[in-house]
Design an enzyme around this catalytic site. Structure first.
Site, short mmCIF file in Angstrom:
data_model
loop_
_atom_site.label_atom_id
_atom_site.label_comp_id
_atom_site.label_asym_id
_atom_site.label_seq_id
_atom_site.Cartn_x
_atom_site.Cartn_y
_atom_site.Cartn_z
CG ASN A 126 -1.75 1.20 1.40
OD1 ASN A 126 -1.81 2.04 0.50
ND2 ASN A 126 -2.41 1.31 2.55
CD1 TRP A 127 3.36 0.94 -2.91
CD2 TRP A 127 3.59 2.20 -4.74
NE1 TRP A 127 4.07 0.21 -3.83
CE2 TRP A 127 4.24 0.97 -4.96
CE3 TRP A 127 3.61 3.15 -5.76
CZ2 TRP A 127 4.89 0.66 -6.16
CZ3 TRP A 127 4.26 2.85 -6.95
CH2 TRP A 127 4.90 1.62 -7.14
CE LYS A 128 -0.27 3.16 4.70
NZ LYS A 128 -0.23 3.25 6.16
CD GLU A 172 -3.04 5.31 6.85
OE1 GLU A 172 -2.97 5.37 5.61
OE2 GLU A 172 -2.11 4.88 7.57
CB SER A 225 4.93 -1.78 12.18
OG SER A 225 4.49 -0.46 12.46
CD GLU A 227 -3.53 -2.84 7.38
OE1 GLU A 227 -2.39 -3.02 6.94
OE2 GLU A 227 -4.19 -1.82 7.13
CG HIS A 255 -5.92 1.66 5.12
ND1 HIS A 255 -5.53 2.61 6.05
CD2 HIS A 255 -4.88 0.81 4.98
CE1 HIS A 255 -4.29 2.34 6.44
NE2 HIS A 255 -3.87 1.26 5.80
N GLY A 281 2.18 2.16 10.89
CA GLY A 281 3.10 3.29 10.77
C GLY A 281 3.79 3.68 12.07
N GLY A 294 2.79 -1.21 4.31
CA GLY A 294 2.74 0.21 3.98
C GLY A 294 4.14 0.74 3.71
N GLY A 295 4.74 1.38 4.71
CA GLY A 295 6.03 2.05 4.55
C GLY A 295 7.10 1.22 3.84
P1 PGA Z 1 2.70 0.27 7.69
O1 PGA Z 1 1.23 0.44 7.06
O2 PGA Z 1 3.27 -0.99 7.12
O3 PGA Z 1 3.43 1.51 7.24
O4 PGA Z 1 2.53 0.18 9.16
C1 PGA Z 1 0.39 -0.66 6.87
C2 PGA Z 1 -0.90 -0.23 6.26
O5 PGA Z 1 -1.35 0.88 6.56
O6 PGA Z 1 -1.52 -0.97 5.49
#
Ligand code: PGA
Length: 254
Positions: free
Chosen positions: A9-11, A97, A212, A167, A95, A173, A233-234
């Protein structure tokens, strides 16, 4: 048997040029890795170019969100047929977010899951509790409700293609993932509930862990029997880091 799945997930990261550079790195790093499905989810603005750059590669294209209507007066929204048209095969839905920022409800998520499946997109349905909910002992209740309401309109014969990502919000994050044992316990509960709702088809639903996941932490999760992959994500913004995580899940058919 479930093929492991690792999704990136590149956000809200990467211009088109930057996205294409990352795809170049991923195509090199991931060449020859088998036994795992790999999806990358760039921002909407890079989907078309990334889709073209993935032609002939085993990597699949996913989006980070969608609207449940196919077309109409929904300024700023993107529909499932539009994503399908660009070559998307997956879409992240619900998600945290989006649940917290734009305030998506469980019912919105339900409509999005149904719209995905109706348009040949595999939804990656995200569920997970906040820190306050965990501390109040409500983790199981929150995760169960999000998963139940989110899948309420899924027909039994569609259920096998679902993907559910556990999640925990407090792990996203933050650099502080859940323990492998705890993530495995929640994934096991999810499987049990999915079985109650969808019968034997639940055995084919892939359950991912996200929050994470990095080259330093993936070992916790890759070895857990109830966890079929990761939503990253990251660390998905770095080709070598993402490839290391993919490699860990490759060939682990559960
Ligand atoms: P993260 O994000 O790996 O940066 O914690 C995961 C996600 O939001 O899907």
């Amino acid at each position: 048997m479930r093929t492991p799945l690792v999704a990136g997930n590149w956000k809200m990261n990467k211009t088109v040029r930057e996205a294409l550079e990352l795809v170049g790195g991923l195509n090199t790093q991931l060449a020859g890795i088998e036994g795992v499905d790999v999806v990358i989810c760039p921002p909407f603005t890079a989907l078309a170019d990334v889709g073209r750059a993935l032609a002939g590669s085993a990597l699949e294209l996913g989006a980070q969100d969608l609207h449940w209507e196919s077309r109409g007066a929904y300024t700023g929204e993107i529909s499932a047929p539009m994503l399908w048209d660009l070559g998307c095969t997956y879409v992240i839905v619900g998600h945290s977010e989006r649940r917290r920022g734009p305030g998506e409800s469980d019912e919105d998520v339900q409509r999005k899951v149904a719209a995905s499946l109706a348009n040949e997109l595999i939804p990656i349905l995200c569920v997970g509790e906040s820190l306050e909910e965990r501390e109040a002992g409500r983790t199981e209740r929150i995760v169960q409700t999000q998963a139940r309401v989110g899948t309420l309109n899924v027909e039994p014969d569609q259920a096998a293609s679902l993907v559910v990502a556990y999640e925990p919000v407090w792990a996203i994050g933050t650099g502080q993932p859940a323990t492998g044992a705890e993530a495995n316990r929640i994934a096991g509960l999810l499987r049990q509930w999915l079985h109650e709702w969808f019968g034997d088809r639940a055995g084919q639903i892939r359950i991912l862990y996200g929050g994470s996941v990095t080259p330093e932490t993936f070992g916790e999760f890759a070895g857990q029997p109830e966890i079929d992959g990761a939503l990253v994500g990251g660390a998905s913004l770095d080709a070598a880091a993402f490839a290391a995580i993919v490699q860990a899940f490759a060939g682990r058919v559960g």
